[in-house]
Design a protein around this motif. Structure first.
Motif, PDB file in Angstrom:
ATOM      1  N   GLU A 116       0.830  -1.200   0.000  1.00  0.00           N
ATOM      2  CA  GLU A 116       0.000   0.000   0.000  1.00  0.00           C
ATOM      3  C   GLU A 116       0.869   1.258   0.000  1.00  0.00           C
ATOM      4  N   ARG A 117       1.920   1.211   0.775  1.00  0.00           N
ATOM      5  CA  ARG A 117       2.817   2.362   0.831  1.00  0.00           C
ATOM      6  C   ARG A 117       3.395   2.650  -0.550  1.00  0.00           C
ATOM      7  N   GLY A 118       3.833   1.558  -1.224  1.00  0.00           N
ATOM      8  CA  GLY A 118       4.419   1.701  -2.548  1.00  0.00           C
ATOM      9  C   GLY A 118       3.451   2.332  -3.526  1.00  0.00           C
ATOM     10  N   LEU A 119       2.202   1.817  -3.516  1.00  0.00           N
ATOM     11  CA  LEU A 119       1.204   2.316  -4.463  1.00  0.00           C
ATOM     12  C   LEU A 119       0.908   3.791  -4.216  1.00  0.00           C
ATOM     13  N   LEU A 120       0.771   4.136  -2.929  1.00  0.00           N
ATOM     14  CA  LEU A 120       0.414   5.518  -2.589  1.00  0.00           C
ATOM     15  C   LEU A 120       1.565   6.468  -2.897  1.00  0.00           C
ATOM     16  N   ALA A 121       2.784   6.030  -2.574  1.00  0.00           N
ATOM     17  CA  ALA A 121       3.940   6.886  -2.810  1.00  0.00           C
ATOM     18  C   ALA A 121       4.126   7.097  -4.308  1.00  0.00           C
ATOM     19  N   ALA A 122       3.890   6.019  -5.096  1.00  0.00           N
ATOM     20  CA  ALA A 122       4.036   6.130  -6.548  1.00  0.00           C
ATOM     21  C   ALA A 122       3.042   7.135  -7.118  1.00  0.00           C
ATOM     22  N   ARG A 123       1.897   7.246  -6.456  1.00  0.00           N
ATOM     23  CA  ARG A 123       0.866   8.169  -6.940  1.00  0.00           C
ATOM     24  C   ARG A 123       1.164   9.588  -6.473  1.00  0.00           C
ATOM     25  N   GLY A 124       2.119   9.730  -5.547  1.00  0.00           N
ATOM     26  CA  GLY A 124       2.520  11.066  -5.131  1.00  0.00           C
ATOM     27  C   GLY A 124       2.131  11.453  -3.720  1.00  0.00           C
ATOM     28  N   PHE A 125       1.607  10.501  -2.953  1.00  0.00           N
ATOM     29  CA  PHE A 125       1.230  10.831  -1.576  1.00  0.00           C
ATOM     30  C   PHE A 125       2.431  10.689  -0.648  1.00  0.00           C
ATOM     31  N   LEU A 126       2.422  11.440   0.436  1.00  0.00           N
ATOM     32  CA  LEU A 126       3.358  11.178   1.525  1.00  0.00           C
ATOM     33  C   LEU A 126       2.730  10.079   2.365  1.00  0.00           C
ATOM     34  N   VAL A 127       3.515   9.082   2.758  1.00  0.00           N
ATOM     35  CA  VAL A 127       2.923   7.951   3.464  1.00  0.00           C
ATOM     36  C   VAL A 127       3.645   7.694   4.782  1.00  0.00           C
ATOM     37  N   ASP A 128       2.869   7.559   5.846  1.00  0.00           N
ATOM     38  CA  ASP A 128       3.391   7.073   7.115  1.00  0.00           C
ATOM     39  C   ASP A 128       2.768   5.711   7.363  1.00  0.00           C
ATOM     40  N   VAL A 129       3.446   4.888   8.149  1.00  0.00           N
ATOM     41  CA  VAL A 129       2.853   3.593   8.465  1.00  0.00           C
ATOM     42  C   VAL A 129       2.768   3.419   9.979  1.00  0.00           C
ATOM     43  N   ALA A 130       1.777   2.614  10.379  1.00  0.00           N
ATOM     44  CA  ALA A 130       1.636   2.235  11.785  1.00  0.00           C
ATOM     45  C   ALA A 130       1.386   0.744  11.803  1.00  0.00           C
ATOM     46  N   VAL A 131       1.870   0.065  12.839  1.00  0.00           N
ATOM     47  CA  VAL A 131       1.862  -1.391  12.817  1.00  0.00           C
ATOM     48  C   VAL A 131       0.635  -2.015  13.479  1.00  0.00           C
ATOM     49  N   ASP A 132      -0.154  -1.227  14.179  1.00  0.00           N
ATOM     50  CA  ASP A 132      -1.423  -1.742  14.695  1.00  0.00           C
ATOM     51  C   ASP A 132      -2.305  -0.562  15.081  1.00  0.00           C
ATOM     52  N   GLY A 133      -3.491  -0.869  15.556  1.00  0.00           N
ATOM     53  CA  GLY A 133      -4.466   0.177  15.831  1.00  0.00           C
ATOM     54  C   GLY A 133      -3.978   1.198  16.851  1.00  0.00           C
ATOM     55  N   ALA A 134      -3.344   0.696  17.936  1.00  0.00           N
ATOM     56  CA  ALA A 134      -2.908   1.602  18.998  1.00  0.00           C
ATOM     57  C   ALA A 134      -1.826   2.542  18.469  1.00  0.00           C
ATOM     58  N   ASP A 135      -0.936   1.960  17.670  1.00  0.00           N
ATOM     59  CA  ASP A 135       0.119   2.743  17.045  1.00  0.00           C
ATOM     60  C   ASP A 135      -0.504   3.803  16.131  1.00  0.00           C
ATOM     61  N   GLY A 136      -1.500   3.368  15.355  1.00  0.00           N
ATOM     62  CA  GLY A 136      -2.189   4.280  14.447  1.00  0.00           C
ATOM     63  C   GLY A 136      -2.878   5.399  15.202  1.00  0.00           C
TER      64      GLY A 136
END
Lengths: 200, 755
Positions: free
Chosen positions: B644-664
């Motif tokens: 998902e990160r790859g697809l979004l970044a390729a489209r031009g979005f800045l992407v952050d990731v979180a590893v679970d709900g609490a992290d998010g």
């Protein structure tokens, strides 16, 4: 002062009329002369001052200001423990958590909330931590000095003045004489709301 | 109900009745099953008869006449068996168990509820009593081939494969408030508490005994002053002085010894008291398994199978909260084993197995965790069938399915509703309800693993912490205050010489076992004021996460300690980087750090440092006028996250990731996002909860959220949308272009002019 006696119980069914005769004669005899008048006088007399002072509150000092908080809200008074900051939450008013007798409490800086100067000159040995509770919510705060539980007459509470420490007036609902000075009585509802806001 | 409101020694009578019936019904459940094996065991019959008799008496005391009737006839049946008039076969045992179930149902309710329950079931009760009477009169003639429907309603065992509300719900609301402690345990606690009181008084006496030392010291001083007279010290004066000094030393030594002994006794006493109180929170695993042999037997009987449950590790101690929570998943696993794992007797015989299937339930402590294993010797998993099924369901593309390992294939069994249809059950032999187990286990902070060998059986291992109330922790000082790391989450504690710390591009690192480990001051990760201390070596806590090692520099190491975990005050909400709070040996508060949170904070700090340095070398003028939209991807699977990160970044979005709900949840509050994309099944906080949190927060309410999940039932979709998600996309229907299209639909083009 003669003790007022409750009026006789209205005619009650007698479980055993034969055996109860003597008792009933004793209870039904007329009151001695002057007894009722004495009772009425005693009840009509104005209350002594101390009997009117029904309200009670803990008196304490923050800097130069003296405050009262209803005794019903006060849980315990302690020697100040160490405060542990809570990352991301500790701010000017919310200091962190403290442990008192094994229980963890949230600790607030009432000086900051009420806008009182800190009394740097006060001996540390006088400083106390007060634990207060309202609707199951507990808070601990440090006072520069805790006096005692003060009894006062609700009717003698004066309206708060703006001369009370500026920020404190928002949390005060009256002035009460405390020795030669006045103490600001804190409104528990507003105080706890103010404390809760410090967490937001 | 006349006597019902009475208190008995301060305990409401009905509560006593409950306790008694709970104990007796449990004894009956176990005893009746054993009786089936050995119907003429006189001692057992006698014990069971007395249990029924006691329940009859207890029910009479609280005025539940209908229950009296049932217990009475149960007693009669057992008396008949005892006298040798009846031999109890399977049908009679069934009838007795049905009666027992009814009594168990009654005590799950409060007093009024029990009466109402009995009143509402008058007809069923009559049928049940009649059935028991028939058993008492003559076993063979009246034993029903199949229980009458009215009576079946009383039997708690639900239809196979269906999770039963009665068995999986927490037993009793009262359990949370009241804790049952054994009389010996309580007696011991009382003894320790009394002893510590005595000990404290003795300390007072020791202190006053020091008075004689003070008076000795006074005499010593006076004697010393007397020596200073003219003509120098006299021989006698010196002797007196020496005598007094020697006396003083003897006294001090003896007092010191006494004090030392007192300190040791108090410490030992406090320690024993603490252990005992802690133990009162623990119960043997055997307490929860009481109903399981019965469950397995009943289920097998209903399905025309033969099964025997063997339980091992009944003595393993488990936290009582955890034990209650384990009931439901273990129940489900046993159900699966009997229903889907074990073959019918004839098929087992044909395969050369014992016609009676064996299910084993094992509990043990392992590496500080509780491990519960459910093993059956049934048909096991047909891996090729499962592989086909995964492709059929569109969960994985055909080419990829061929490469899935056995372990990966088994993971699919834990997806919700993966195989509900009969033919799938035939193929895979597994699947129903395993998602329930997975969800329950992750709620406990545990994991589930499955292994299987086709034709030989199936094994599920559920791992959970032994207790949620005590952890072994490493205490460190950060920002001058004590903080704790759960020992299980630490890689190493090391002292790194200052000379070995290198700073590159504003980032500090040191070499550890050949790799560079990024180093961050723990105080900075926690957002506390940093005070840099000059020193030769830095104490560092090494943490591992996502295949990387991270170093957290602390002020100093304080040691290792057992900490009683307490929840942070709920008024504080979720505090980033903090999991819980405790109290250290000095009675001061300690914050127990949330390692998952911290890893993310550290990663971000290291990441931010890099970004800053990039900005310094090549300031992008263009970027300052245009704003790029930022998307947060929350998923516990690294594969999904990266795709998902790859697809979004390729489209031009800045992407952050979180590893679970609490992290998010921490991330959305710390940063500003234009969109959140989240999975549903995640540890700590699931996606639905995350959406709910976001949509209930006044500042975040407008933030669009998209759910991307394997769960493709309408009910799941509905749950997501009801929580407030703006879109729900299933992974099985995941098309890259369509998905990016949906993202742009929700938030617009990735770049817009800065306001």
């Amino acid at each position: 002062m003669p003790t007022p006696v409750p009026p006789p119980v209205p005619e009650a069914p007698r479980p055993d009329p034969k055996g109860g005769d003597a008792t009933h004669r004793l209870l039904d005899r007329p009151a001695p002369p002057g007894y009722l008048e004495a009772c009425a006088r005693a009840l009509a007399a104005p209350l002594a001052d101390e009997a009117r002072a029904r309200a009670s509150a803990l008196a304490f000092r923050l800097g130069d200001e003296r405050f009262l908080l209803a005794s019903a809200c006060v849980r315990e008074v302690h020697v100040p423990p160490r405060v542990h900051r809570v990352p991301g939450r500790t701010n000017e008013v919310f200091r962190g958590v403290v442990c008192l007798r094994g229980e963890i409490h949230l600790c607030a800086d009432l000086h900051a909330l009420l806008g009182c100067a800190r009394d740097a000159a006060a001996p540390a040995s006088r400083r106390r931590t007060v634990v207060v509770e309202r609707d199951g919510e507990r808070w601990a705060f440090d006072a520069d000095e805790v006096f005692d539980v003060h009894r006062y007459d609700e009717a003698a509470v004066a309206a708060p003045q703006v001369t009370v420490a500026n920020a404190a007036v928002r949390f005060t609902d009256g002035l009460v004489a405390l020795g030669e000075r006045h103490a600001a009585r804190l409104d528990p509802r507003r105080l706890f709301e103010g404390l809760a806001r410090s967490l937001a | 109900m006349s006597a019902s409101g009475d208190d008995f020694g301060g305990v409401p009578l009905f509560d006593l009745f409950k306790l008694e019936v709970e104990a007796h019904t449990k004894a009956l459940d176990e005893g009746l099953l054993a009786l089936e094996e050995a119907p003429q065991d006189a001692a057992r019959l006698d014990a069971l008869m007395r249990a029924a008799h006691s329940m009859k008496g207890a029910a009479r005391l609280v005025g539940l006449d209908a229950a009296v009737g049932v217990a009475h006839v149960m007693e009669d049946v057992l008396v008949a068996a005892q006298k040798g008039r009846r031999v109890l076969g399977a049908a009679s045992v069934d009838a007795l168990l049905a009666g027992n179930d009814l009594l168990k149902e009654i005590v799950k309710r409060d007093e009024a509820g029990a009466a109402a329950y009995l009143a509402a079931r008058a007809a069923e009760l009559e049928a049940l009593v009649e059935r028991l009477r028939a058993v008492e009169r003559d076993e063979g003639a009246t034993a029903p081939a199949a229980p009458a429907p009215a009576v079946a309603a009383v039997v708690v065992a639900p239809a196979p494969g269906v999770p039963s509300a009665a068995t999986s719900a927490p037993r009793d609301d009262g359990d949370a408030a009241a804790v049952r402690v054994s009389a010996t345990g309580l007696g011991r606690m009382l003894a320790y508490a009394g002893e510590s009181l005595v000990e404290a008084r003795r300390l007072g006496a020791t202190a006053s005994a020091l008075d004689d030392v003070r008076s000795l010291a006074g005499r010593l001083l006076a004697a010393a002053e007397g020596l200073g007279g003219s003509g120098g010290p006299s021989a006698e004066g010196v002797r007196t002085l020496r005598d007094l000094a020697a006396q003083t030393r003897r006294r001090v030594a003896s007092h010191l010894e006494a004090l030392d002994a007192a300190a040791r006794r108090s410490e030992d006493l406090a320690e024993r008291l603490y252990r005992e109180v802690l133990k009162s929170r623990m119960r043997p695993f055997g307490d929860v398994v009481g109903g399981f042999p019965r469950l397995v037997r009943d289920l097998a009987r209903d399905l025309g199978k033969r099964a025997q449950l063997e339980v091992r590790g009944k003595d393993v101690l488990v936290d009582r909260d955890l034990l209650d929570a384990l009931d439901a998943p273990v129940n489900q696993l046993l159900r699966n084993a009997v229903d889907h794992g074990l073959e019918p007797p004839e098929r087992r015989a044909a395969a050369g197995k014992d016609p009676e299937g064996r299910v084993m339930l094992k509990a043990r402590h392992r590496a500080g965790m509780l491990e519960i294993e459910v093993v059956d010797d049934g048909r096991g998993v047909d891996y090729e069938g499962l592989r086909r099924r995964v492709v059929e369901r569109g969960l994985v593309k055909d080419a990829m399915a061929g490469e899935l390992s056995r372990a990966e294939l088994l993971e699919f069994l834990f997806l919700p509703a993966f195989s509900t249809k009969q033919e799938v059950t035939e193929v895979s032999g597994r699947g129903v309800g395993l998602d329930v187990v997975h969800t329950l286990a992750s709620a406990l902070g545990g994991t589930v693993r499955a292994t299987s060998e086709a034709g030989k059986g199936f094994r599920v291992v559920l791992t959970a912490p032994i207790t949620r109330s005590v952890i072994r922790a490493a205490l460190v000082e950060i920002g001058g205050e004590p903080h704790a790391f759960p020992l299980a989450r630490i890689e190493r504690l090391v002292r790194v010489p200052t000379a070995e710390i290198h700073a590159v591009e504003g980032r500090e690192s040191f070499a550890w076992e050949g790799a560079a480990v990024g180093l961050v001051p723990a105080a900075r990760a926690l957002g506390l004021d940093v005070e840099v201390l000059a020193r030769d070596a830095v104490p560092v806590v090494l943490l591992a996460g996502g295949g990387h090692l991270y170093g957290l520099a602390v002020d100093r190491f304080l040691g290792e300690q057992d900490l009683v975990v307490r929840a942070l005050d709920p008024r504080l909400g979720k505090v980033e980087n903090v999991a819980a709070v405790s109290v250290d040996e000095s009675g001061a508060p300690v914050l127990i750090l949330d390692v998952d949170d911290l890893l993310r904070s550290v990663d971000q700090l290291l990441h931010d440092g890099r970004l800053r340095s990039v900005r310094v070398t090549a300031p992008a003028v263009e970027a300052s006028r245009r704003r790029r939209k930022r998307v947060l991807v929350v998923d516990d699977s690294i594969t999904v996250r990266e795709v998902e990160r790859g697809l979004l970044a390729a489209r031009g979005f800045l992407v952050d990731v979180a590893v679970d709900g609490a992290d998010g949840w921490n991330a959305v509050r710390a940063n500003t996002y234009d969109l959140v994309i989240t999975d549903v099944d995640m540890p700590r906080m699931n996606g639905i909860e995350l959406v709910r949190h976001i949509k209930q927060d006044t500042r975040l309410r407008e933030l669009p959220v998209m759910i991307v999940s394997y769960k493709d039932r309408d009910a799941d979709r509905l749950a997501g949308l009801e929580a407030g998600a703006d879109a729900y996309v299933t992974k099985s229907s995941f098309h890259e272009d369509a998905w990016i299209g949906r993202v742009v639909e929700l938030v617009g083009e990735p770049e817009e002019d800065a306001p």
